[in-house]
Write a protein that holds these residues in place. Structure first.
Motif: not given
Length: 565
Positions: A109, A112-116, A219, A222-224, A230
């Motif tokens: 987090a 790479d916060a965008a991975c969630r 992650c 660019s996986r979310d 994803d």
């Protein structure tokens, strides 16, 4: 406990009819689960899972196909069901393992916060891959008491993956095996391995390291993972199987409904999961995964409770009946434990530069015939081969005893000046039992830069000696490079260097002209003074070329000219 629907013995996306029926039964029952997603991200109740966009982290090794209980999990004390059959025992996660999942979530987090990434996804994969490190059987640092190994990936029933780590992680120098609580194959671990607990090591058998590595792997790109498509692709990249995806999804949804912490070592594990080192199956030692149900028998139904046995009617077994109270039985003494072998305990690649200490230390574990750790076992480490490497203290052989967890770490290994490979073997002292061998590599000392000390012109008259000698200093990454081998060659052309046959020269043992010198080495201060140079009768400007291991090069001008009149 949820019913076991059979041990998966398949590779890739191949499924068994039994597992398919189990998944269908779960869906029909309305058990907790998350619908699969199609490529657009829309929720789908059925349909093929999307294809992964990476190779499988586990090498498509076996996994546990047991599904979650059909009831919603509750914390202890909030349900009246027996802890053996209700959701409470299954929703509990061992403390160290749970901490590792949550720590990995927090680390990702931050970076790479965008991975969630949700920690419950790591928990679902950890449950399916190893039963949360065999129910949390880990030490205080989070390392499993015994390595968790998948089957040998030799192409017989599973993928064919030849050895990539020389057995460093999986103890197999012929084929690879999935390793640790998150079941990484060595080649994947070499790329994705992490140091999750900050001890300076990347150990696939440590839950903190393995959980963070799994998090990074899921992650990738660019996986979310908050997007269903994803998340599906991430899970399939871990193990390319629709059944695997559905199983992980079921546990993911189950843990999202609630879980709680339980003591390490007290977690439930899939049926028939053994406690030994790499021996989770009574039918297939050295592999993870539960054993199949014996022919002619069926496992318990989901949500069923064990039936109590009727009281015995034999005389003397019931105080209310004739025959009196049952006598207290004499405890049967436990048989003595027998040492079975010494095995690798997470030692990484062994590489060092000549004259330096190896950063990695050899660590082994002594285990008994049941796979349990044995303390107080004397283990002898021996250096063999064409090498002058020794252990700290200057000895090529040392003996050390194992600790309470069955492990022992060899003293620091120090490389000598001889380069190349050699072997180190660890065996139980005085016993004819299997040991474990390691390959170590010593590379030559290196310098990435050479500089001349002083800038005075080097000039001599024909037939005389040069008044000044050449002195250089070698460095590597801006640090002094001691003991580096240097080659000095008098060349005729800097663009296409080859040994000159005229001009300056060194003198050999018999005063003959020598124009290439090898075996020169820098001193402890990184400096080297070359032997004196001499001039023949040819005048002109000549080149002295100096080279080292590591690619450093220096060219110096030498001038032979007649003295001024």
């Amino acid at each position: 406990m949820a019913a076991q629907f059979g041990r998966r013995l398949r590779k890739g996306a191949t499924t068994t009819a039994v597992a398919a029926v189990a998944v269908a039964a779960l869906s029909a029952s309305g058990a907790p689960g998350t619908p699969l997603a199609d490529a657009s991200g829309d929720a789908q109740a059925t349909g093929a899972a999307p294809q992964p966009d990476e190779g499988a982290a586990t090498g498509n090794s076996p996994y546990y196909t047991e599904l979650p209980p059909l009831n919603t999990p509750h914390k202890p004390g909030t349900t009246t069901e027996s802890p053996l059959t209700g959701g409470g025992s299954q929703s509990g996660i061992p403390a160290s393992v749970l901490a590792a999942y949550k720590k990995a979530e927090g680390t990702v987090a931050d970076s790479d916060a965008a991975c969630r990434l949700p920690w419950q996804l790591l928990a679902a994969i950890g449950k399916v891959e190893s039963g949360h490190a065999r129910g949390g059987r880990v030490d205080a640092e989070g390392t499993t008491f015994a390595p968790i190994l998948g089957p040998v990936l030799d192409g017989r029933g599973f993928a064919l993956i030849k050895d990539t780590d020389n057995g460093a992680f999986d103890g197999d120098a012929t084929h690879d095996r999935a390793v640790g609580p998150m079941q990484f194959i060595p080649s994947t671990w070499a790329t994705w391995g992490q140091d999750g607990n900050g001890d300076g090591r990347k150990d696939p058998n440590n839950v903190y390291d393995a959980a963070l590595a799994a998090a990074r792997y899921l992650c990738a790109g660019s996986r979310d993972l908050a997007v269903a498509a994803d998340l599906d692709r991430a899970v399939l990249s871990y193990n390319h199987s629709d059944v695997y995806l559905r199983t992980v999804r079921s546990w993911f949804a189950y843990y999202k409904r609630g879980t709680h912490e339980i003591p390490d070592g007290s977690g439930t594990v899939p049926p028939d999961l053994g406690a030994g080192t790499g021996s989770d199956s009574a039918t297939d030692p050295g592999t993870t995964g539960p054993s199949p149900t014996p022919p002619g028998k069926t496992g318990p139904k989901p949500g069923s409770k064990p039936k109590p046995k009727p009281p015995s009617s034999k005389p003397g077994t019931d105080p209310s009946k004739p025959g009196g109270p049952t006598p207290t039985p004499t405890p049967t003494p436990k048989p003595p434990r027998t040492l079975a072998r010494v095995e690798n305990a997470g030692t990484g690649p062994l590489t060092a530069t000549a004259g330096s200490a190896f950063a990695e230390r050899i660590k082994v574990r002594a285990v008994d015939t049941l796979g349990g750790p044995m303390a107080g076992v004397s283990v002898t480490f021996t250096v063999t081969g064409d090498t002058d490497a020794v252990f700290a203290g200057g000895k090529p052989e040392v003996t050390v005893s194992t600790k309470a967890d069955g492990t022992v770490t060899a003293p620091v290994l120090k490389a000598g000046e001889r380069t190349g490979q050699f072997r180190v073997r660890a065996v139980a002292s005085g016993r004819a039992l299997p040991g474990v061998g390691y390959t170590a590599t010593v590379t030559a000392r290196q310098a990435d830069e050479i500089t001349r000390i002083g800038d005075k012109a080097l000039v001599a008259a024909p037939g005389t000696e040069f008044a000044d000698t050449v002195e250089i200093e070698a460095t590597y990454k801006d640090a002094i490079a001691a003991g580096v081998a240097v080659t000095a060659t008098l060349i005729d052309d800097e663009a296409e260097p080859s040994e000159n046959d005229k001009g300056p020269y060194f003198k050999g043992e018999n005063n003959e002209a020598v124009r290439t010198l090898t075996g020169l080495r820098t001193g402890a201060d990184g400096r080297l003074e070359l032997p004196r140079l001499y001039a023949d009768g040819t005048t002109g400007t000549f080149k002295l070329r100096l080279t080292t291991e590591g690619g450093a090069t220096l060219v110096i001008d030498l001038v032979i000219e007649a003295p001024a009149t």
